[in-house]
Design an enzyme around this catalytic site. Structure first.
Site, PDB file in Angstrom:
ATOM      1  CB  SER A 308      -1.315   0.364   0.928  1.00 52.27           C
ATOM      2  OG  SER A 308      -2.087   1.153   0.875  1.00 52.27           O
ATOM      3  CD  GLU A 422      -5.897  -4.977  -2.739  1.00 51.83           C
ATOM      4  OE1 GLU A 422      -5.537  -4.046  -1.982  1.00 51.83           O
ATOM      5  OE2 GLU A 422      -4.659  -5.214  -3.717  1.00 51.83           O
TER       6      GLU A 422
END
Length: 606
Positions: A308, A422
């Site tokens: 991320s 996700e």
């Protein structure tokens, strides 16, 4: 800032996660979600970044005394540090890698740390860098003295180590991969040789990867430098317990770096302040090159790994000429470099102007900002920003996407991937927030129209509500495919033009949910961050099930093997038209990734 489709997805995830964290919403995060975390079995009590009162000196006990541990001392470039040996590992925490960025050094590039005499205690993590309250992945802090790192390494010396794993097969892709240049695969290199622009180097110029064992031929273990996520706004390195990766044969390093307003504020009054978080990471990487051998690591085999926000940091290091020669391989998790990793000067300036105005620093801006308490700066910057380094600077001449398209990046072998689902966590977070509820069927179409505008009819035809068990699952699937899956496949395609590239999709369906939070209305499956529960000991999540131990070990082994060799047991991406490996306990095979995530549809949508 301007929001692309992927940026909107990140903002949605942040909003949901903030709701789970309880900021201003009356939902308190569990104590475990905000406490400091360290390797399993070792206390992670914070002590202002020094580890002992007064900062240095010999202490009579360690933080883990009485739990089967013993002291261990290592000499670093700054001085000797005392960690603990436990369970076949050695752990050192809270080692300074740069001078404290306080006072006049606030918003200054990282400076060398002052050497110390005696033995410095390294059994307690350094302080968390300043960050707002709220996110479960965050540690609320107003600390500026926070540039510390942690090292976990196998206790046995490299020379005596016998642990090995089966060699990672090059597979049929061996001839399908472009070769990284020798300069960008070996040890420290000049920037000019790293930022190559022409075709990939010939095979004759390639440095052959080491065998897939826990020890490189020259005696050092592969080094993994973990760059924590949290949208460059939240988190600490020690939250992620690295013992399992270290037990697989790697020396694992993590660090704290300046975040948010303290690490990415871009105003003309503060020179070079816009990318300080990335510059801090570079300082930590220089420390690793200089000190890895002292911990049994191979300073010439360093893999940077991030997820991320940490993954976008890896994108930044790949694109930054100032990171040339500081690493040898890269792992990019849930961070499509092709569409993210930087922002424009205008976007950064708008953030800075808002902060300057909010704290009343329109005159004598630099001095005023440096005199403003951290709490006021955090409040002015806010909890929902998505800071990034500015493209078009000496730190980042090109955006990561443009660097990949032109080949002007630090060419090293890359492992890049994404999770299958996700956005599920983001949608579930919204429903679990106070006042929230599962998405109603009639809310699906308006949500798609609000997000996709004149493309909404096409999206609704491709993702009809009747094709999903619930509206929330439908919306999560659309956002996953548009904002994560398609851009990650684009990223792998760009990488594979220039460097050896492996791509994976983490697709485990039975993953741990956030510890202490209500059961969601539908399964989270392979949500954002879900793979981290398997790679690390992370108290943010419930425990991984015992029956998944073999899968967990295989996943860790794949990451450790890539760090050792630059290869995986599955073929390179360039083999057979874009090879993507599914990683799941019941499916360790090639994924039909493009079809599964409607890649052609999203490419047509632009």
């Amino acid at each position: 800032m301007r929001q692309t489709g992927h940026t909107r997805s990140v903002f949605t995830w942040l909003t949901a996660a903030m709701a789970l964290g309880g900021i201003g919403l009356g939902l308190a995060a569990p104590a475990e979600a905000t406490a400091g975390r360290g390797p399993a079995g070792v206390s992670s009590e914070r002590a202002g970044g020094m580890g002992v009162t007064g900062g240095m000196g010999v202490t009579g006990t360690t933080a883990a005394e009485g739990r089967g541990t013993r002291d261990t001392v290592v000499a670093t470039t700054g001085g000797r540090v005392r960690g603990v040996a436990h369970d076949g590992l050695r752990s050192f925490r809270g080692i300074p890698y740069a001078a404290p960025p306080v006072g006049e050094r606030r918003w200054a590039p990282p400076a060398p740390v002052a050497a110390w005499s005696g033995v410095r205690d390294a059994t307690v993590p350094g302080a968390a860098c300043a960050q707002p309250k709220g996110l479960p992945v965050g540690v609320p802090s107003e600390n500026e003295d926070c540039l510390y790192l942690n090292v976990t390494a196998p206790a046995a010396s490299a020379a005596s180590a016998t642990t090995t794993r089966p060699a990672a097969s090059a597979g049929p892709a061996a001839s399908a991969e472009p070769a990284a240049s020798a300069a960008s695969v070996g040890s420290a290199m000049p920037a000019a040789s790293a930022m190559t622009t022409g075709p990939a180097a010939s095979a004759a110029s390639v440095v052959s990867p080491a065998p897939a064992t826990s020890v490189a031929p020259e005696g050092g273990r592969p080094v993994i430098v973990w760059i924590h996520g949290g949208s460059l706004m939240y988190g600490t390195g020690d939250m992620y317990g690295p013992d399992r990766l270290a037990a697989a044969g790697a020396v694992v390093v993590s660090m704290n770096y300046r975040l948010g307003v303290m690490g990415f504020l871009s105003t003309p009054a503060l020179e070079d302040a816009d990318g300080l978080g990335l510059r801090d990471q570079q300082a930590a990487l220089r420390w690793v090159r200089a000190n890895a051998a002292a911990f049994g690591g191979d300073a010439g085999n360093v893999t940077i790994m991030g997820q991320s926000g940490g993954g976008y940091s890896v994108c930044g290091h790949l694109a930054s000429p100032l990171s040339a020669g500081l690493f040898d391989r890269a792992i990019v998790q849930s961070a499509p470099c092709a569409t993210g990793g930087s922002r424009t000067r205008a976007e950064a300036a708008a953030d800075a102007e808002r902060v300057v105005e909010a704290v009343g620093c329109g005159k004598n801006t630099a001095a005023c900002l440096r005199a403003t308490p951290v709490a006021g700066l955090l409040k002015a910057y806010g909890p929902f920003n998505e800071p990034r380094p500015v493209a078009g600077t000496d730190l980042l001449p090109l955006s990561p996407g443009e660097a990949l398209r032109t080949g002007r990046f630090n060419r090293v072998p890359v492992l890049v991937g994404v999770t299958h689902d996700e956005e599920r966590g983001a949608v579930l977070g919204q429903e679990l927030a106070p006042g929230g509820s599962p998405m109603r069927p009639e809310e699906y179409e308006p949500a798609i129209r609000a997000e996709f505008g004149d493309r909404a009819d096409d999206v609704l035809r491709r993702y009809p509500l009747v094709g999903f068990p619930s509206a929330g699952e439908a919306l999560a699937t659309v956002r996953t495919d548009a904002g994560w899956s398609a851009p990650t496949l684009d990223t792998a395609r760009l990488f594979s033009r220039w460097v050896p590239t492996r791509m994976y999709e983490f697709a485990e369906r039975d993953t741990p949910w956030f510890d202490g939070y209500p059961t969601p209305s539908f399964a989270q499956r392979a949500q954002h961050m879900s793979e981290l529960a398997y790679l690390f000991d992370l108290s943010l999540f419930q425990d991984v099930k015992d029956e998944q131990t073999a899968f967990r070990n295989r996943l860790i082994g794949a990451w450790a093997d890539f760090a050792a060799t630059g290869r995986t047991e599955w073929p390179a991406f360039g083999s057979g038209g874009g090879y993507v490996q599914t990683l799941a306990s019941d499916a360790w095979r090639r994924a039909d990734f493009a079809a599964d995530h409607h890649y052609r549809f999203w490419k047509h949508q632009g």
